[in-house]
Enzyme design. Structure first.
Site, PDB file in Angstrom:
ATOM      1  CD  GLN A 145       4.611 -10.764   0.561  1.00  0.00           C
ATOM      2  OE1 GLN A 145       3.647 -11.058  -0.142  1.00  0.00           O
ATOM      3  NE2 GLN A 145       4.940  -9.505   0.818  1.00  0.00           N
ATOM      4  CB  ALA A 196       3.846  -8.433   4.242  1.00  0.00           C
ATOM      5  CB  SER A 243       1.867 -11.289   3.047  1.00  0.00           C
ATOM      6  OG  SER A 243       0.796 -10.944   2.178  1.00  0.00           O
ATOM      7  CG  HIS A 275      -2.111 -10.621  -0.278  1.00  0.00           C
ATOM      8  ND1 HIS A 275      -3.189 -10.445  -1.122  1.00  0.00           N
ATOM      9  CD2 HIS A 275      -1.828  -9.397   0.213  1.00  0.00           C
ATOM     10  CE1 HIS A 275      -3.525  -9.159  -1.141  1.00  0.00           C
ATOM     11  NE2 HIS A 275      -2.711  -8.502  -0.341  1.00  0.00           N
ATOM     12  CG  ASP A 319      -4.375  -6.135  -2.507  1.00  0.00           C
ATOM     13  OD1 ASP A 319      -4.754  -6.064  -1.325  1.00  0.00           O
ATOM     14  OD2 ASP A 319      -3.220  -6.452  -2.839  1.00  0.00           O
ATOM     15  CD  GLU A 372      -1.814  -1.940   2.415  1.00  0.00           C
ATOM     16  OE1 GLU A 372      -2.479  -2.983   2.247  1.00  0.00           O
ATOM     17  OE2 GLU A 372      -0.580  -1.914   2.412  1.00  0.00           O
ATOM     18  CG  HIS A 390      -5.222  -5.762   2.361  1.00  0.00           C
ATOM     19  ND1 HIS A 390      -4.220  -6.555   1.848  1.00  0.00           N
ATOM     20  CD2 HIS A 390      -5.708  -6.442   3.432  1.00  0.00           C
ATOM     21  CE1 HIS A 390      -4.098  -7.657   2.583  1.00  0.00           C
ATOM     22  NE2 HIS A 390      -5.007  -7.607   3.560  1.00  0.00           N
TER      23      HIS A 390
HETATM   24 ZN   LIG Z   1      -3.306  -6.503   0.026  1.00  0.00          ZN
END
Ligand SMILES: [Zn+2]
Length: 284
Positions: A163, A184, A189, A191, A198, A247, A250
């Site tokens: 990230q 992010a 994030s 993630h 995603d 989004e 996501h």
């Molecule tokens: Zn995402």
């Protein structure tokens, strides 16, 4: 059914590919032509049969309804959410991660597995999720396929360091202000939790774009993801609450119970928590 209102919006504000907090321009990933289809032939074991093994000695079903307070019992909230144990614990599937609540730099899940669904990119890191989220993703993709909907996973787990690289790339290409809206900061994030994936489809050329929300695949995800424990995390028109653009791709794993409750509320996770009286910080 307020949740469905989000389907109705047809904003084509962003004709460009949105390089969001979920973006995929990882330096070491490959372009779209490397779609790799993994075999999906394993049998889905969806029969969560309620095994009645007689352990349940209570025979309420058989007419034990004499007491009025039974009604009260059924109204009790089934899902508990504790600030310390759930929202602030990086290992909790309910963990809250956003611009106000960052993960520690050294946090990495210890139960990452490679997902068992078709993926777009070959980068081994981002093909991972925490085990529970991966299993749910497998179930969701299989159910989608039964409905004629073919989904692809694009970007899952991302380490803090990845990230850092993504964010810095974004800043140098688009400036810090844009980076804050679409990408992010490290630690912020979802993630990094290993609980976010995603997803995309052939119909949007395997990209992460707002247009995905209007496709049959995006609609299917919106209507069904919560049945598998996932919510669409960044809703349309909620940028000020979530800090991110819409989004539709996501997905965040929260577990089936909580995901269903959040989805039914039609709220973002942040708003949902606030509505439940949990005093989280919100960006103003
Ligand atoms: Zn995402």
């Amino acid at each position: 059914m307020t949740y469905k209102q989000f389907r109705l919006s047809t904003s084509i504000l962003m004709s460009l590919l949105i390089l969001s907090g979920c973006t995929d321009n990882d330096p070491e990933t490959e372009p779209e032509d490397t779609v790799e289809e993994m075999p999906q032939e394993e049998t889905q074991d969806n029969d969560e049969a309620d095994i009645d093994d007689g352990e349940n000695n209570e025979t309420e079903e058989e007419g034990n309804h004499s007491e009025e307070d039974e009604e009260v019992k059924s109204d009790e909230p089934a899902i508990t959410i504790d600030m310390e144990e759930d929202l602030l614990d990086p290992d909790s599937i309910k963990v809250l991660v956003n611009k106000q609540y960052a993960l520690p730099e050294d946090y990495a899940p210890d139960d990452l597995v490679t997902v068992e669904v078709p993926t777009v990119l070959e980068n081994p890191e981002i093909r991972q999720l925490r085990e529970v989220a991966s299993e749910a993703l497998t179930d969701m993709f299989a159910a989608a396929e039964e409905d004629g909907i073919i989904l692809y996973a694009r970007s899952g787990y991302r380490s803090y360091q990845t990230q850092v690289e993504l964010f810095n790339n974004y800043v140098s290409n688009h400036g810090e202000e844009a980076a804050n809206r679409y990408s992010a900061r490290p630690g912020e994030s979802e993630h990094q939790t290993g609980l976010a994936m995603d997803v995309t489809s052939e119909s949007v050329n395997y990209q992460l774009t707002e247009a995905f929300g209007e496709t049959a695949e995006g609609q299917w995800v919106e209507e069904n993801a919560h049945d598998f424990g996932y919510i669409i995390r960044y809703l349309e028109g909620e940028e000020e609450v979530t800090g991110y653009q819409y989004e539709p791709w996501h997905l965040r794993y929260l577990g089936e119970e909580l995901a269903a409750d959040v989805a039914e509320s039609g709220l973002t996770y942040e708003e949902y928590l606030l509505e439940r009286g949990i005093d989280i910080e919100i960006d103003e």
